[in-house]
Scaffold this motif. Structure first.
Motif, PDB file in Angstrom:
ATOM      1  N   LEU A   1       0.816  -1.223   0.000  1.00  0.00           N
ATOM      2  CA  LEU A   1       0.000   0.000   0.000  1.00  0.00           C
ATOM      3  C   LEU A   1       0.846   1.268   0.000  1.00  0.00           C
ATOM      4  CD1 LEU A   1      -2.963  -0.937   2.336  1.00  0.00           C
ATOM      5  CD2 LEU A   1      -3.156   0.050   0.061  1.00  0.00           C
ATOM      6  N   THR A   2       2.140   1.099  -0.090  1.00  0.00           N
ATOM      7  CA  THR A   2       3.033   2.251  -0.210  1.00  0.00           C
ATOM      8  C   THR A   2       3.619   2.322  -1.613  1.00  0.00           C
ATOM      9  OG1 THR A   2       4.720   0.781   0.678  1.00  0.00           O
ATOM     10  CG2 THR A   2       3.707   2.324   2.210  1.00  0.00           C
ATOM     11  N   ASP A   3       3.094   1.481  -2.503  1.00  0.00           N
ATOM     12  CA  ASP A   3       3.711   1.323  -3.823  1.00  0.00           C
ATOM     13  C   ASP A   3       2.657   1.633  -4.895  1.00  0.00           C
ATOM     14  OD1 ASP A   3       5.775   0.729  -5.525  1.00  0.00           O
ATOM     15  OD2 ASP A   3       6.075  -1.308  -4.791  1.00  0.00           O
ATOM     16  N   GLY A   4       3.049   1.612  -6.157  1.00  0.00           N
ATOM     17  CA  GLY A   4       2.102   1.886  -7.226  1.00  0.00           C
ATOM     18  C   GLY A   4       1.565   3.305  -7.113  1.00  0.00           C
ATOM     19  N   LEU A   5       0.255   3.457  -7.382  1.00  0.00           N
ATOM     20  CA  LEU A   5      -0.346   4.794  -7.331  1.00  0.00           C
ATOM     21  C   LEU A   5      -0.278   5.391  -5.926  1.00  0.00           C
ATOM     22  CD1 LEU A   5      -1.816   6.953  -9.033  1.00  0.00           C
ATOM     23  CD2 LEU A   5      -3.968   5.811  -8.482  1.00  0.00           C
ATOM     24  N   TRP A   6      -0.193   4.533  -4.901  1.00  0.00           N
ATOM     25  CA  TRP A   6      -0.044   5.047  -3.533  1.00  0.00           C
ATOM     26  C   TRP A   6       1.264   5.810  -3.363  1.00  0.00           C
ATOM     27  CZ3 TRP A   6      -2.878   5.033   1.091  1.00  0.00           C
ATOM     28  CH2 TRP A   6      -4.166   4.474   0.987  1.00  0.00           C
ATOM     29  N   ALA A   7       2.241   5.535  -4.207  1.00  0.00           N
ATOM     30  CA  ALA A   7       3.524   6.244  -4.105  1.00  0.00           C
ATOM     31  C   ALA A   7       3.583   7.441  -5.039  1.00  0.00           C
ATOM     32  CB  ALA A   7       4.677   5.287  -4.424  1.00  0.00           C
ATOM     33  N   THR A   8       2.742   7.453  -6.083  1.00  0.00           N
ATOM     34  CA  THR A   8       2.905   8.464  -7.129  1.00  0.00           C
ATOM     35  C   THR A   8       1.762   9.474  -7.188  1.00  0.00           C
ATOM     36  OG1 THR A   8       1.895   6.880  -8.643  1.00  0.00           O
ATOM     37  CG2 THR A   8       4.311   6.991  -8.644  1.00  0.00           C
ATOM     38  N   ALA A   9       0.631   9.198  -6.515  1.00  0.00           N
ATOM     39  CA  ALA A   9      -0.530  10.093  -6.610  1.00  0.00           C
ATOM     40  C   ALA A   9      -0.208  11.449  -5.991  1.00  0.00           C
ATOM     41  CB  ALA A   9      -1.733   9.464  -5.916  1.00  0.00           C
ATOM     42  N   THR A  10      -0.626  12.501  -6.673  1.00  0.00           N
ATOM     43  CA  THR A  10      -0.390  13.841  -6.140  1.00  0.00           C
ATOM     44  C   THR A  10      -1.689  14.619  -5.930  1.00  0.00           C
ATOM     45  OG1 THR A  10      -0.024  14.581  -8.411  1.00  0.00           O
ATOM     46  CG2 THR A  10       1.931  14.093  -7.089  1.00  0.00           C
ATOM     47  N   GLY A  11      -2.819  14.018  -6.295  1.00  0.00           N
ATOM     48  CA  GLY A  11      -4.081  14.724  -6.093  1.00  0.00           C
ATOM     49  C   GLY A  11      -5.219  13.979  -6.755  1.00  0.00           C
ATOM     50  N   MET A  12      -6.424  14.492  -6.532  1.00  0.00           N
ATOM     51  CA  MET A  12      -7.620  13.917  -7.145  1.00  0.00           C
ATOM     52  C   MET A  12      -8.370  15.014  -7.882  1.00  0.00           C
ATOM     53  SD  MET A  12      -7.484  10.726  -6.254  1.00  0.00           S
ATOM     54  CE  MET A  12      -9.046  10.298  -7.049  1.00  0.00           C
ATOM     55  N   GLU A  13      -8.956  14.650  -9.019  1.00  0.00           N
ATOM     56  CA  GLU A  13      -9.832  15.593  -9.703  1.00  0.00           C
ATOM     57  C   GLU A  13     -11.286  15.276  -9.357  1.00  0.00           C
ATOM     58  OE1 GLU A  13      -8.611  15.973 -13.763  1.00  0.00           O
ATOM     59  OE2 GLU A  13      -6.688  16.834 -13.132  1.00  0.00           O
ATOM     60  N   ASP A  14     -12.205  16.037  -9.934  1.00  0.00           N
ATOM     61  CA  ASP A  14     -13.591  15.976  -9.468  1.00  0.00           C
ATOM     62  C   ASP A  14     -14.390  14.795 -10.007  1.00  0.00           C
ATOM     63  OD1 ASP A  14     -13.160  18.246  -8.036  1.00  0.00           O
ATOM     64  OD2 ASP A  14     -13.914  19.605  -9.598  1.00  0.00           O
ATOM     65  N   TYR A  15     -13.955  14.244 -11.119  1.00  0.00           N
ATOM     66  CA  TYR A  15     -14.752  13.203 -11.757  1.00  0.00           C
ATOM     67  C   TYR A  15     -15.048  12.073 -10.769  1.00  0.00           C
ATOM     68  CZ  TYR A  15     -16.508  10.368 -15.588  1.00  0.00           C
ATOM     69  OH  TYR A  15     -17.312   9.654 -16.422  1.00  0.00           O
ATOM     70  N   ARG A  16     -16.299  11.620 -10.739  1.00  0.00           N
ATOM     71  CA  ARG A  16     -16.634  10.627  -9.711  1.00  0.00           C
ATOM     72  C   ARG A  16     -17.921   9.896 -10.067  1.00  0.00           C
ATOM     73  NH1 ARG A  16     -15.519  10.805  -3.914  1.00  0.00           N
ATOM     74  NH2 ARG A  16     -17.031   9.598  -2.732  1.00  0.00           N
ATOM     75  N   ILE A  17     -17.829   8.595 -10.115  1.00  0.00           N
ATOM     76  CA  ILE A  17     -19.011   7.735 -10.172  1.00  0.00           C
ATOM     77  C   ILE A  17     -18.839   6.725  -9.044  1.00  0.00           C
ATOM     78  CG2 ILE A  17     -20.258   5.974 -11.491  1.00  0.00           C
ATOM     79  CD1 ILE A  17     -19.251   7.333 -14.048  1.00  0.00           C
ATOM     80  N   THR A  18     -19.894   6.512  -8.274  1.00  0.00           N
ATOM     81  CA  THR A  18     -19.821   5.479  -7.243  1.00  0.00           C
ATOM     82  C   THR A  18     -21.063   4.599  -7.308  1.00  0.00           C
ATOM     83  OG1 THR A  18     -20.875   6.887  -5.578  1.00  0.00           O
ATOM     84  CG2 THR A  18     -18.467   6.882  -5.616  1.00  0.00           C
ATOM     85  N   ALA A  19     -20.875   3.379  -6.864  1.00  0.00           N
ATOM     86  CA  ALA A  19     -21.992   2.450  -6.691  1.00  0.00           C
ATOM     87  C   ALA A  19     -21.802   1.801  -5.327  1.00  0.00           C
ATOM     88  CB  ALA A  19     -21.989   1.388  -7.785  1.00  0.00           C
ATOM     89  N   ALA A  20     -22.807   1.893  -4.476  1.00  0.00           N
ATOM     90  CA  ALA A  20     -22.672   1.382  -3.115  1.00  0.00           C
ATOM     91  C   ALA A  20     -23.665   0.255  -2.859  1.00  0.00           C
ATOM     92  CB  ALA A  20     -22.898   2.506  -2.100  1.00  0.00           C
ATOM     93  N   ASP A  21     -23.184  -0.749  -2.152  1.00  0.00           N
ATOM     94  CA  ASP A  21     -24.032  -1.870  -1.747  1.00  0.00           C
ATOM     95  C   ASP A  21     -23.816  -2.097  -0.252  1.00  0.00           C
ATOM     96  OD1 ASP A  21     -25.355  -4.208  -1.270  1.00  0.00           O
ATOM     97  OD2 ASP A  21     -23.922  -5.476  -2.353  1.00  0.00           O
ATOM     98  N   PRO A  22     -24.537  -1.347   0.590  1.00  0.00           N
ATOM     99  CA  PRO A  22     -24.316  -1.459   2.040  1.00  0.00           C
ATOM    100  C   PRO A  22     -24.543  -2.882   2.554  1.00  0.00           C
ATOM    101  CG  PRO A  22     -25.625   0.493   1.531  1.00  0.00           C
ATOM    102  CD  PRO A  22     -25.529  -0.304   0.263  1.00  0.00           C
ATOM    103  N   ASP A  23     -25.493  -3.616   1.991  1.00  0.00           N
ATOM    104  CA  ASP A  23     -25.761  -4.981   2.468  1.00  0.00           C
ATOM    105  C   ASP A  23     -24.531  -5.869   2.267  1.00  0.00           C
ATOM    106  OD1 ASP A  23     -28.278  -4.117   3.039  1.00  0.00           O
ATOM    107  OD2 ASP A  23     -29.178  -4.910   1.194  1.00  0.00           O
ATOM    108  N   GLY A  24     -23.852  -5.687   1.147  1.00  0.00           N
ATOM    109  CA  GLY A  24     -22.666  -6.500   0.869  1.00  0.00           C
ATOM    110  C   GLY A  24     -21.392  -5.850   1.377  1.00  0.00           C
ATOM    111  N   GLY A  25     -21.502  -4.625   1.932  1.00  0.00           N
ATOM    112  CA  GLY A  25     -20.317  -3.948   2.451  1.00  0.00           C
ATOM    113  C   GLY A  25     -19.337  -3.529   1.364  1.00  0.00           C
ATOM    114  N   GLN A  26     -19.858  -3.174   0.184  1.00  0.00           N
ATOM    115  CA  GLN A  26     -18.943  -2.819  -0.896  1.00  0.00           C
ATOM    116  C   GLN A  26     -19.298  -1.471  -1.514  1.00  0.00           C
ATOM    117  OE1 GLN A  26     -16.962  -6.053  -3.284  1.00  0.00           O
ATOM    118  NE2 GLN A  26     -19.072  -6.769  -3.318  1.00  0.00           N
ATOM    119  N   ILE A  27     -18.261  -0.797  -1.993  1.00  0.00           N
ATOM    120  CA  ILE A  27     -18.452   0.411  -2.796  1.00  0.00           C
ATOM    121  C   ILE A  27     -17.492   0.352  -3.982  1.00  0.00           C
ATOM    122  CG2 ILE A  27     -16.854   1.772  -1.352  1.00  0.00           C
ATOM    123  CD1 ILE A  27     -18.753   4.218  -1.995  1.00  0.00           C
TER     124      ILE A  27
END
Lengths: 340, 339
Positions: A67-93
């Motif tokens: 979790l310190t490697d890949g994009l976790w090491a190189t990310a410098t920010g987030m832009e606004d674009y966002r789609i989410t799908a949530a399933d609270p019963d299954g505990g997933q997003i």
């Protein structure tokens, strides 16, 4: 700062719920906050700032890295674009958004499983070879909205729709899937339905024609040689979702398996999943339904794509499709074989 | 020349004598010629897309670009012919042979790296990396053409080392490993055992003492200021390492040395190069700071071979293909024994 507060709040929630350690006790708002904490921690390069379970599993593009490697090491920010799908019963997003990697945008898809307030699974797909981000400034309104009152979409419709969609690609048969007539699809930000300009767009890579990168990228499609009228000549790009299936132009996709990691959002009418496209490259050209001949876009090489796809339904039919994908060696495992 | 003939004769005698000792040394059952015949048969079967012609063991294990596939899948279904280049590496002691081979696939060309293990007269392991011109070969898509133009490896690779100067398997392995140790997080100050005339070939391109402005990913050969990559590739092996430029290679992991040939002083290895993408520029040992253009995570999986003389690396040949960053290996660490 807001992210920090959110993370603090999450820790408090997690501490307050030791009894439900293995239960999906996170409602929609909690799942969204957990997602935000994940993204903030990623940009801060600090996994301890997100509520990870001690034995949390993480993959980026199928590889089980730290979790310190890949994009976790190189990310410098987030832009606004966002789609989410949530399933609270299954505990997933599930999520797709645009992250900045050394200030250059990349597409990020995530599937998080949250149990007892802690992230136990994080499966990411990062598309680093996106041609342009013009369609990735803001998600279309349909993605964020709940199903309107009276919409008939059921979870069964959504599961059947997803299965039929991929069966339909495999078999070049749109009758296997119920499409809304207005169905549209984005693939790594490119509109690949009803888009006669697609081939031109694909040449207009942001940042110049040759992005400075030795990264794995999908093989470059061959220049279109055929007559422009036929489906093989790029004519299929002007067609809608259903009509494209029936041209036979997807025959270069040998099979789509495994299909897994489903997240069904009942309120929004969104289905998400992870789908492996396998291209065996057994033929260098294909005969289409209209009799024309289409060259294998990738010259007859075996390769696979890891896709993360979102489907928005309207009255039980697929209305919007958003696909994020990255190329893989042919036959690569998903990294989650033992879990499902 | 005489010593070569004598050596060859000795080898044939050794091969002829082998059956007598078959009970005590089963690993030597397939000598150089036998191993090369297995490679011949495998490549012919591959070109014919006919695994049944390859002399495969019933439980043969096959990987392509790090993935365990069924025999018949992957390149077995797409290969359309052999090019003209083939470079073999043999290790009769453990019954293995590897090769770099230029091939035709579909409508394109590629470079095949392959390792075979022969057990009881049959091929029991096939480990391949296909470096495809479009998919994952970076900007080096002309590599197969370059190899075809060479047609054969430089003669130096197969020249036997004088018996008195031969290095042990362990010494050869350690020298090859010194290459990876020096390259990983390269700081210009390590132990770099290169001969003065050392050269390196990567995906068909010579990347040492290179005056030609090769087409490289992300490099504009017509830029006003000459990109550093060209200055760098004009240097020899040791000068390159002493500059400390390769610092952006974070890890060279899962290093395996399956084929060691004491007679020719060659070592054939498989490794993964991980680039975390966190080192977009490096300060060289001469004080200059240069851009690496490497600002995203990516991994190469590679077959890399060395010709070593007197403890120094004289030739390097590598073929690489892109892999998902951090992709785990699909063969056990102790590749030399194939177990």
């Amino acid at each position: 700062m807001r992210a920090l507060l959110a993370a603090t709040a999450l820790c408090a929630i997690a501490l307050a719920q030791p009894a439900g350690a293995n239960a999906p006790t996170c409602d929609r708002a909690c799942l969204e906050k957990t997602l935000d904490a994940y993204l903030a921690a990623m940009v801060a390069h600090d996994p301890s700032a997100a509520p990870f379970a001690r034995d949390a599993r993480f993959t980026e593009n199928t590889a089980p890295i730290a979790l310190t490697d890949g994009l976790w090491a190189t990310a410098t920010g987030m832009e606004d674009y966002r789609i989410t799908a949530a399933d609270p019963d299954g505990g997933q997003i599930a999520y797709v958004g645009v992250a900045k990697e050394h200030d250059r945008p990349v597409l990020l898809s995530l599937r998080l499983r949250v149990m007892g307030g802690r992230i136990t699974e994080a499966e990411s797909v990062v598309a680093r070879d996106v041609i342009h981000f013009r369609n990735l400034r803001q998600a279309r309104a349909g993605w964020a909205a709940d199903l309107p009152a009276g919409d008939t979409t059921t979870p069964t419709d959504m599961r059947a729709g997803v299965a039929g969609y991929f069966d339909g690609i495999e078999q070049s048969d749109s009758s296997l899937v119920r499409f809304d007539p207005a169905c549209q699809r984005l693939e790594n930000g490119l509109q690949t339905t009803d888009n006669p300009n697609l081939l031109r767009e694909m040449m207009e890579r942001e940042g110049g024609p040759s992005a400075p990168s030795p990264l794995p990228k999908p093989p470059a499609p061959s220049p279109v040689e055929e007559k422009p009228e036929g489906a093989s000549g790029g004519g299929m790009l002007s067609l809608g979702c259903a009509a494209q299936f029936d041209t036979g132009a997807f025959q270069f996709i040998s099979d789509i398996a495994p299909r897994r990691g489903l997240v069904i959002d009942k309120e929004k009418g969104i289905a998400f999943g992870l789908f492996r496209f396998n291209h065996r490259g057994l033929h260098t050209s294909y005969r289409l339904a209209d009799g024309s001949e289409m060259a294998d876009p990738f010259g007859g090489q075996p390769w696979s794509m890891q896709m993360a796809e979102f489907f928005k339904f309207r009255d039980g039919r697929i209305w919007l499709v958003e696909a994020i994908g990255t190329p893989l060696p042919f036959g690569a495992p998903t990294g989650w074989e033992n879990d499902e | 020349m005489r010593s070569v003939k004598i050596l060859a004769a000795a080898l044939f005698l050794g091969a002829a004598a082998a059956p007598l000792h078959a009970g005590s040394e089963p690993a030597a059952a397939c000598d150089r010629a036998c191993l090369k015949q297995h490679m011949d048969g495998y490549l012919a079967a591959l070109a014919a897309r006919d695994p049944s012609a390859a002399g495969l063991a019933s439980d043969v294990r096959f990987t392509e670009n790090g993935q365990a596939l069924s025999v018949g899948d992957g390149l077995w279904g797409t290969m359309s012919g052999l090019g003209t280049y083939r470079h073999d590496f043999v290790d009769p002691q453990n019954g293995q042979i590897a090769a770099f081979v230029s091939i035709r696939e579909g409508k394109g060309k590629a470079i095949l790296t392959t390792r075979l293990k022969v057990r009881d007269g049959r091929i029991a392991e096939i480990e391949t990396i296909v470096s495809r011109s479009d998919l994952g070969a970076g900007g080096m898509g002309e590599g197969p053409d370059r190899l075809d133009a060479m047609a054969r490896p430089e003669a130096i690779w197969s020249r036997p080392v004088a018996r008195a100067e031969r290095m042990s398997r362990e010494q050869l392995r350690e020298t090859a490993n010194a290459y990876f140790a020096g390259l990983e997080r390269n700081d210009g100050k390590g132990y770099y055992p290169f001969s003065d005339d050392c050269e390196r070939l990567e995906n068909g391109f010579r990347t040492t003492n290179q005056q030609e402005r090769l087409a490289l990913p992300g490099v504009d050969p017509n830029a006003e200021e000459l990109p550093f990559a060209y200055e760098y590739m004009a240097l020899g092996c040791k000068a390159q390492f002493e500059l400390g430029y390769y610092r952006f290679v974070d890890r060279i992991r899962d290093r395996r040395f399956p084929i060691i040939d004491t007679e020719t002083g060659t070592v054939f290895t498989f490794v993964f190069f991980d680039h975390s993408g966190t080192i977009p520029e490096v300060t060289l040992t001469d004080g200059r700071t240069v851009q690496t253009n490497l600002d995203r995570p990516y991994t190469w999986e590679m077959g890399e071979a060395f010709r070593i003389e007197g403890g120094k690396i004289r030739r390097i040949e590598a073929v690489m293909a892109s892999a998902p960053y951090g992709m785990p290996p699909n063969w056990p660490a102790n590749g030399e024994d194939g177990e």
